[in-house]
Structure formats: structure tokens, C-alpha cells
Design a protein around this motif. Sequence first.
Motif: not given
Length: 417
Positions: A3-20
Motif C-alpha cells: 500500500t501507499n503511505w496513506g493506506g488508501n491505495l493497494r498496489y497491483g505490482a507483480s514483483g519487487f526489485r532493488r537496484a544498486g
Amino acid sequence: MKTNWGGNLRYGASGFRRAGSVAEVQDIVAASDRLRVLGSRHSFSDIADTAGIHLSLEDMGGIEAIDPERRKVTVGGGIRYADLARGLQAQGWALANMASLPHISVAGAVVTATHGSGSGIGNLATAVAAIEFVTGRGEVLRLARGEDAFAGAVVNLGALGVMVRLTLDIEPTYDVRQTVYLGLSHDVLAEAFEAVFAAGTSVSVFTGWQGARAHAVWVKDRVRAAGAPPNEIFGARAAEAAQHPLPGAPAESCTVQMGVAGPWHERLPHFRPDVVPSNGAEIQAEYFLPRDRARQAIAVLRRHGDRLAPVLMVSEVRTVAADGLWLSPSRGEPYFGLHFTFRRDWEAIRAVLPALEADLAPLGAVPHWGKVTTMAPEQIAARYPRMAEFRDLVAAHDPAGRLRNGFVERMVFGRAG
């Protein structure tokens, strides 16, 4: 991070990645059909949502170089304002402007034209001297102020590519004092609008739009000479204790007030970086209007005060200088923002916004790119004369649409997404 910070939106992403590194960003972009960068999650619209991959640049959040001769700082695309400010202050440097929340990411603020406050200060994107991003093609592109398309690429809604590096204007460090005044008349606010917002370097008016008076005027002023701030401005008296923007809320989470001078980064934001800002469980809306429409807009808001009251926690008025960025609300003329912090009740908010927006639209209102609105996308796009050129930029740098999402499809291309 569903969710976003305010909790009003639930994200629909299928995955999460980090880049360095930039190379990692290129690899992730090349391997993704759909991708959006996830910053500090302080947007209330679906601008950061995606059905594809959410990419975090938190591992690319440092200060890379300070150029004292050119007065520039270069930072990684994942840096937040609190970290940038502390790093600059440690070396004797400062930004001209900060958001009221130091928690937000610099890149996220830039691509949405987010602002601090100050009649003579541009929004946060105007501090950008150069940007470097990985395009939807997977190529690294650098654009600098003065080059073709730079003014169209800065406030880019995340649609051109992944912003991996920014160069910002800086200046020698300075002190600011913050004083809160109570009881400003709404009539005085309307009649002396420009003078009220010239009372300090950065001024915010907090109100519920009911009754004769606003809750408070927050004046943040650069310390240029010895002496105490005035005890009264425009009929409003200096507060005898620290205040929170939300009436009645404890002020411990706020930056130091009472006219006590301190470093710029500890006064320009409303909230301290080590606490949850504002209320947390909230939804925000914001509209920008030409500054010469302030009197009419205040009259509109006072008419809507009773309708807004059941769902409104507080409203904030701020001013921002003109700029030349294509998708900035203030391109070409100075503007002011009407910000609303609502209780987290979208159905109730959706019931009151259309009538308010209908009355503000003839005055030239446009919504903040990262806040909620019920205004039609085509109505919003019509306020930006260079939107067609921006579409061409998106098509050139992201021809496969990797960075697009429902928000970009609606707001930029006028299609359901």
C-alpha cells in the motif's frame, strides 16, 4: 510494500526489485514488460502503481558530489530530502526550498512538481540543473538545464525512464526562524493575500474554511538580522505554545517554532524526519490556481466549508513562484496551492470533491499529480499547452511503453488504463 503511505491505495505490482547501480537499473528495465519506480510512497494517486515490477532505488540514495564553485550537488535517484539536507548542512550547504515532509524522495518530488512554500521560490523541480535517467529503451540519457527538451523531461510523471541521478542547485547554509500566528481573518486573507504570503520566506495558512478565521499562519523566515519576530501580523497573534497543523494534535512531531532560529533543514519542513508526519491515516487532495484568482478561490472554499467539514482534517494554502517546466502547474505564472488533508474515507471524499472542483475549475485549477481528484483527465491535460509535445517525448524515450501505467495512459494519452 503493498500500500501507499496513506493506506488508501493497494498496489497491483507483480514483483519487487532493488537496484544498486545504473547497470542494474538497465538490466531490470530491459527484462521488464511493465515497470514503475516506487519511492517513499507518499503519493495518494495511482501514479506509482503498476501491474508489473516495482523498482526501488533506495540503495542509490547518497550524495555523490558537491561542486562548490558551480554551487551544485549531484545525488543518486533514491535519496530522500532528510538525508540530502543533513549531508549538505554538514558541509556548509543548503537548498533554497524543502517540502513540508522531509521524508519524501527527491526524484518523486521532482517528477510530480511537488513544492514547499514561498512566493519567490519555485517548486522543488526548479532546483534541478541536470537529470540522468535510464530510458524505456534501457539507454542512459543525461539532460541539463538549457538543452532541448530539458524543460519537458524534469516533471515527467515517471513516464520517460528511471531517474538514477540528479544535479541540484545549492547555496551556503542559512538559519530560519519559525513563528505561528493564530486567528487570521478569512476576510483579511482574501483582501491582503499577497501581503500575508510575503510575511516570510515561506508561509502557510491552515484553516477549515468554516467561520470567520483561519486556524493558524506559519511563517518561516530567513534570519537576516538580530531581533525577535513580531507579536502580531494582520491581526493574528503569535502563539504562546508550539502548534501542529491539525488543530488539537500534539506538536512534538513538528519542527521547532516560537521564533527560535535554527538550521534551514530543521525549520523549513513542518515535520521532523524521525516521526510519522501529519496524521498518517489520511487522503490528500491539492489544487493549484493562478495567484490572481486567490480572492475568488477563497470565496469558493468558504462556501464549501460546511460540506467539507465532516471529512476534512485541515486545509493548507501556500504560494509558489512561476517556472518554465512543461508539466508544472506554475509554468508561466505564479500560483498558489489549496491543499486538503482528509480523513481516510474515499467514498465521503468522492461525494464532496466534484462540486468543489466544478467551482474551482473556471478559476484555472489543476490537481497535484500525486493527489486524488475526480477531475476528468482531458480537462486536466487541456491546462498544459505542451502536453502533446510531452507525449512525443514519452514515445521517443519509451516506445514500448515499459514505464506506462493506468495513470500515464489516462493523464497523458487520454486512454483508459
